[in-house]
Design a protein around this motif. Structure first.
Motif, PDB file in Angstrom:
ATOM      1  N   CYS A   1       0.828  -1.208   0.000  1.00 45.68           N
ATOM      2  CA  CYS A   1       0.000   0.000   0.000  1.00 45.68           C
ATOM      3  C   CYS A   1       0.864   1.261   0.000  1.00 45.68           C
ATOM      4  O   CYS A   1       0.623   2.195  -0.772  1.00 45.68           O
ATOM      5  CB  CYS A   1      -0.919  -0.016   1.216  1.00 45.68           C
ATOM      6  N   LYS A   2       1.894   1.259   0.852  1.00 42.08           N
ATOM      7  CA  LYS A   2       2.765   2.425   0.960  1.00 42.08           C
ATOM      8  C   LYS A   2       3.499   2.692  -0.348  1.00 42.08           C
ATOM      9  O   LYS A   2       3.635   3.853  -0.783  1.00 42.08           O
ATOM     10  CB  LYS A   2       3.763   2.211   2.098  1.00 42.08           C
ATOM     11  N   THR A   3       3.961   1.630  -1.002  1.00 41.01           N
ATOM     12  CA  THR A   3       4.707   1.791  -2.250  1.00 41.01           C
ATOM     13  C   THR A   3       3.811   2.290  -3.370  1.00 41.01           C
ATOM     14  O   THR A   3       4.204   3.175  -4.140  1.00 41.01           O
ATOM     15  CB  THR A   3       5.359   0.452  -2.653  1.00 41.01           C
ATOM     16  N   ILE A   4       2.617   1.743  -3.485  1.00 41.38           N
ATOM     17  CA  ILE A   4       1.697   2.188  -4.534  1.00 41.38           C
ATOM     18  C   ILE A   4       1.388   3.674  -4.373  1.00 41.38           C
ATOM     19  O   ILE A   4       1.396   4.444  -5.352  1.00 41.38           O
ATOM     20  CB  ILE A   4       0.408   1.348  -4.514  1.00 41.38           C
ATOM     21  N   ARG A   5       1.159   4.107  -3.145  1.00 47.58           N
ATOM     22  CA  ARG A   5       0.864   5.536  -2.917  1.00 47.58           C
ATOM     23  C   ARG A   5       2.069   6.411  -3.241  1.00 47.58           C
ATOM     24  O   ARG A   5       1.942   7.496  -3.810  1.00 47.58           O
ATOM     25  CB  ARG A   5       0.433   5.741  -1.464  1.00 47.58           C
ATOM     26  N   ARG A   6       3.270   5.936  -2.892  1.00 49.52           N
ATOM     27  CA  ARG A   6       4.488   6.712  -3.162  1.00 49.52           C
ATOM     28  C   ARG A   6       4.731   6.838  -4.666  1.00 49.52           C
ATOM     29  O   ARG A   6       5.044   7.926  -5.162  1.00 49.52           O
ATOM     30  CB  ARG A   6       5.685   6.050  -2.490  1.00 49.52           C
ATOM     31  N   VAL A   7       4.573   5.731  -5.397  1.00 53.32           N
ATOM     32  CA  VAL A   7       4.806   5.764  -6.841  1.00 53.32           C
ATOM     33  C   VAL A   7       3.761   6.624  -7.532  1.00 53.32           C
ATOM     34  O   VAL A   7       4.071   7.408  -8.441  1.00 53.32           O
ATOM     35  CB  VAL A   7       4.817   4.324  -7.408  1.00 53.32           C
ATOM     36  N   GLN A   8       2.507   6.512  -7.087  1.00 51.20           N
ATOM     37  CA  GLN A   8       1.451   7.328  -7.701  1.00 51.20           C
ATOM     38  C   GLN A   8       1.647   8.807  -7.414  1.00 51.20           C
ATOM     39  O   GLN A   8       1.310   9.661  -8.245  1.00 51.20           O
ATOM     40  CB  GLN A   8       0.081   6.876  -7.192  1.00 51.20           C
TER      41      GLN A   8
END
Length: 480
Positions: free
Chosen positions: A161-168
């Protein structure tokens, strides 16, 4: 059953449990039953009319005990310890009586607050950095999960979840599904199967990192694999390091691996399911060095710290990473204090909604043993493992297959795998001691784990005598 009968039956049950534990080594440690044995011993349907308590207790010995593997037996040397202690059993009785379902602070304030304090107590025993403790100015904290497998899954899902939000945030044009399909996690080829299973549940790719000659992950191999994946357009996002692997109790070098993960924005979870308990001893604390680089850390007091199953303790450096990934807050679960900043609602830290009052077990055990008593228990098991190691090394027919650091000895008969396979089969068929195997460098290896709280030198010596007697049979059969 009214309370008067409950008092009487309760005393009888305590006596039964005490007698069972006192005489457990007289029972065959491994059951002599075939699959389906129980079905012929009980009816196919529940009784319409109530039965008597006396009949139920009789059936415990008739139906249940013949099919029990006695994990608390001092002749149980399989898997890893499954801690049990009398204070913990008593606390579990109280937990069952209170019947709290502590999904929120309001559901039972003591259930939540004692857990927070116990995780801080234990974190201080381990000398965890302050950022992992709730009673500091940091953003972390601890929670009791059911198992280390749950903790691994929680950390992986939070990292996803954290990575998806950071990349987006840096690439708004990328759809969540597109990012999701590129995520890749890493763990040791020696890691517990629960890490691979977490990746399956989380729907992400996972790569297994080869280990060195001590079965530990080093930085060069992890870095090489991450660079290859980034060049292929993938997004490394998670690494599960292991301190005390299941096959051989090997330790990944997190002092090397942590900085790489931090530089690459990769969540590092540290799984120390078995070995973590030993870190309360100063002589083993150095094995936890590098934990300051981790995002999360977990180990099982229900393995080696005299707290019976289930009690897996997990700490996070930033609790918002968990809460942000899993928070669902319907009106019927809300309460007036939840936004005060002074309370924790653990339903946001775990997969289930409900939770038992498991911190009672920790509270009882920590107070009745003290840190010194717990350290003594750990050291006793390590000494017994070293004793067994010395017996193996003195017999030229055997070899030690991995460094003995804690309470696990990996050994085998020299020669083809078939010899050790036959030996293990004879050991478990005898039902006098119980072991399980592992594979190291293509070799079939026997694991001898000191498990029982009551294990003594005489049990180690008797186990070795039994093993050597069966070895004569194996070697004789191989020469015929």
């Amino acid at each position: 059953m009214d309370t008067e009968e409950f008092r009487r039956r309760g005393r009888e049950m305590v006596d039964y449990v005490a007698d069972y534990l006192d005489s457990i080594e007289k029972r065959p440690v491994f059951p002599d039953v075939e699959p389906g044995y129980l079905h012929s011993l009980i009816p196919t349907e529940a009784p319409v009319d109530p039965e008597t308590y006396e009949d139920i207790i009789k059936d415990v010995e008739r139906v249940i005990m013949p099919g029990v593997t006695h994990w608390q037996s001092p002749y149980f040397f399989a898997y890893f310890p499954a801690s049990s202690s009398l204070p913990s059993i008593l606390a579990d009785m109280l937990c069952g009586a209170l019947g709290c379902i502590g999904f929120s602070w309001a559901a039972s304030p003591a259930c939540t607050e004692l857990e927070t304090v116990m995780l801080d107590w234990l974190g201080k025993m381990l000398q965890l950095p302050d950022c992992f403790l709730a009673g500091t100015h940091g953003h972390g904290g601890g929670v009791i999960q059911g198992t280390a497998s749950e903790a691994t899954l929680m950390s992986l899902l939070a990292a996803r979840c954290k990575t998806i939000r950071r990349v987006q945030a840096s690439n708004p044009q990328l759809a969540e599904g597109e990012i999701f399909s590129k995520l890749v996690a890493y763990t040791s080829e020696q890691a517990h199967s629960s890490v691979e299973r977490a990746a399956l549940i989380g729907g992400v790719m996972i790569r297994k990192v080869p280990t060195d000659d001590t079965y530990a992950v080093r930085k060069d191999m992890l870095k090489k694999m991450m660079e290859e994946d980034k060049a292929a357009g993938l997004i490394p996002f998670y690494f599960c390091a292991t301190l005390g692997t299941t096959p051989s109790c090997a330790f990944d070098h997190i002092t090397e691996l942590g900085p790489i993960c931090n530089e690459e924005n990769i969540w590092m979870h540290v799984d120390a399911a078995y070995a973590g308990s030993a870190f309360i001893c100063p002589e083993f604390r150095h094995l936890l060095n590098g934990i300051e680089f981790a995002n999360s850390f977990d180990f099982n007091p229900h393995k080696w710290l005299l707290v019976n199953f289930d009690c897996s303790t997990m700490w996070v450096k930033d609790r918002a990473d968990l809460i942000g990934a899993f928070k669902v807050d319907p009106l019927y679960l809300k309460h007036e204090n939840q936004e005060s900043g002074l309370v924790t609602d653990y339903r946001h830290w775990q997969i289930p909604l409900g939770r038992r009052f498991r911190s009672l077990k920790m509270w009882f055990v920590f107070r009745l043993y003290g840190v010194k008593g717990l350290q003594s228990h750990i050291r006793n098991h390590v000494d017994l493992a070293k004793e067994f190691e010395s017996l193996v090394r003195a017999d030229k027919r055997f070899e030690i297959c991995a460094e003995v650091i804690m309470g696990l000895v990996c050994f085998r008969l020299k020669g083809p795998n078939e010899l050790s396979e036959n030996l293990l089969k004879k050991i478990n068929q005898s039902r006098e001691i119980h072991l399980v195997p592992c594979q190291l460098s293509g070799r079939f290896v026997l694991r001898f784990a000191v498990c029982a709280r009551t294990a003594e030198s005489r049990h180690i010596q008797e186990a070795w005598r039994h093993i050597t007697q069966l070895t004569l049979d194996v070697l004789q059969e191989s020469s015929d």
